[in-house]
Design a protein around this motif. Sequence first.
Motif, PDB file in Angstrom:
ATOM      1  N   LEU A 198      47.873 -78.383 -17.016  1.00 52.11           N
ATOM      2  CA  LEU A 198      48.802 -79.183 -16.215  1.00 52.11           C
ATOM      3  C   LEU A 198      49.549 -78.328 -15.192  1.00 52.11           C
ATOM      4  O   LEU A 198      49.749 -78.723 -14.050  1.00 52.11           O
ATOM      5  N   ALA A 250      46.802 -76.867 -12.540  1.00 59.05           N
ATOM      6  CA  ALA A 250      45.714 -77.733 -12.102  1.00 59.05           C
ATOM      7  C   ALA A 250      45.786 -78.009 -10.605  1.00 59.05           C
ATOM      8  O   ALA A 250      46.800 -78.465 -10.099  1.00 59.05           O
ATOM      9  N   THR A 295      43.484 -84.897 -13.597  1.00 61.58           N
ATOM     10  CA  THR A 295      44.086 -84.081 -14.656  1.00 61.58           C
ATOM     11  C   THR A 295      44.207 -84.888 -15.948  1.00 61.58           C
ATOM     12  O   THR A 295      43.915 -84.386 -17.036  1.00 61.58           O
TER      13      THR A 295
END
Length: 123
Positions: free
Chosen positions: A23, A26, A33
């Motif tokens: 997260l 990304a 995601t």
Amino acid sequence: MAKSGNAIIALAAGAAIGAVAALLYAPDSGEKTRKKLTRQAKKTQSDIEKKTRETYNSLTHKATELKGTVSERIDSALSSASYKADDAIVALEDKLEQLRAKNAKLQKPGTVQEAVDKVKANV
């Protein structure tokens, strides 16, 4: 069992750390995601279930082996004890016969017939 439990916890913790790192770093959009996280969560769940089944099967197998081993040891101990008890009974019976013979020599005949029987037995 403790090792398996630790492995499952470590696996889950690693998956969570990986998800957080994904997260944070990304480059993909939020939708991509989320899909990646969903796939990773399903993979982690599958891995945990697989490891749990393997651990359960391993413990079941070990418990079965242990049960067989304990049962065999008990049977062996009982058999050995039975033979020893039989040997002790034979020895006690022999000793009892020896004591009866000594006791018979010490007894005086109470009747004429007993005296005759004793003389016959000695002949």
